[in-house]
Design a protein around this motif. Sequence first.
Motif, short mmCIF file in Angstrom:
data_model
loop_
_atom_site.label_atom_id
_atom_site.label_comp_id
_atom_site.label_asym_id
_atom_site.label_seq_id
_atom_site.Cartn_x
_atom_site.Cartn_y
_atom_site.Cartn_z
N ILE A 127 0.84 -1.20 0.00
CA ILE A 127 0.00 0.00 0.00
C ILE A 127 0.87 1.25 0.00
CG2 ILE A 127 -1.62 1.34 1.39
CD1 ILE A 127 -2.85 -1.36 2.26
N LEU A 128 1.91 1.26 0.82
CA LEU A 128 2.81 2.42 0.86
C LEU A 128 3.52 2.61 -0.47
CD1 LEU A 128 4.32 2.07 4.42
CD2 LEU A 128 2.68 3.79 3.63
N GLU A 129 3.94 1.53 -1.11
CA GLU A 129 4.58 1.64 -2.42
C GLU A 129 3.62 2.20 -3.45
OE1 GLU A 129 5.89 -2.33 -3.22
OE2 GLU A 129 7.83 -2.02 -2.25
N ARG A 130 2.37 1.76 -3.38
CA ARG A 130 1.38 2.27 -4.31
C ARG A 130 1.16 3.76 -4.10
NH1 ARG A 130 -4.05 -0.35 -3.53
NH2 ARG A 130 -2.66 -1.72 -2.41
N ILE A 131 1.13 4.21 -2.85
CA ILE A 131 0.93 5.63 -2.56
C ILE A 131 2.12 6.44 -3.08
CG2 ILE A 131 0.87 7.32 -0.69
CD1 ILE A 131 -0.82 5.30 0.88
N VAL A 132 3.32 5.93 -2.87
CA VAL A 132 4.52 6.67 -3.27
C VAL A 132 4.69 6.70 -4.77
CG1 VAL A 132 7.04 6.61 -3.18
CG2 VAL A 132 5.71 6.29 -1.10
#
Length: 85
Positions: free
Chosen positions: A62-67
């Motif tokens: 999820i964090l990778e997708r946001i970044v």
Amino acid sequence: MNLWTTILLIAIAGMIYSAWRSKHLTSNGITEDFLGNQSLDDHRANAELQREVEELRERVQILERIVTDGREASRISSEIEKLRH
């Protein structure tokens, strides 16, 4: 009390202690082989750690997708700027 009664009572006490000790070790996740070597039975701990690793992997995705998602990042930064003003 005669000798045989004393021997019988000692044997019964030993069996009761052995059963209690086995139950206590098992409830704490400790196994014992036929030589008396004890080892920690960590199947429950492994399952718990595996579940935690899976949750952390989902969070990282999820964090990778946001970044990496430019539109999402710009939307979040604009929302943060709006909240500042």
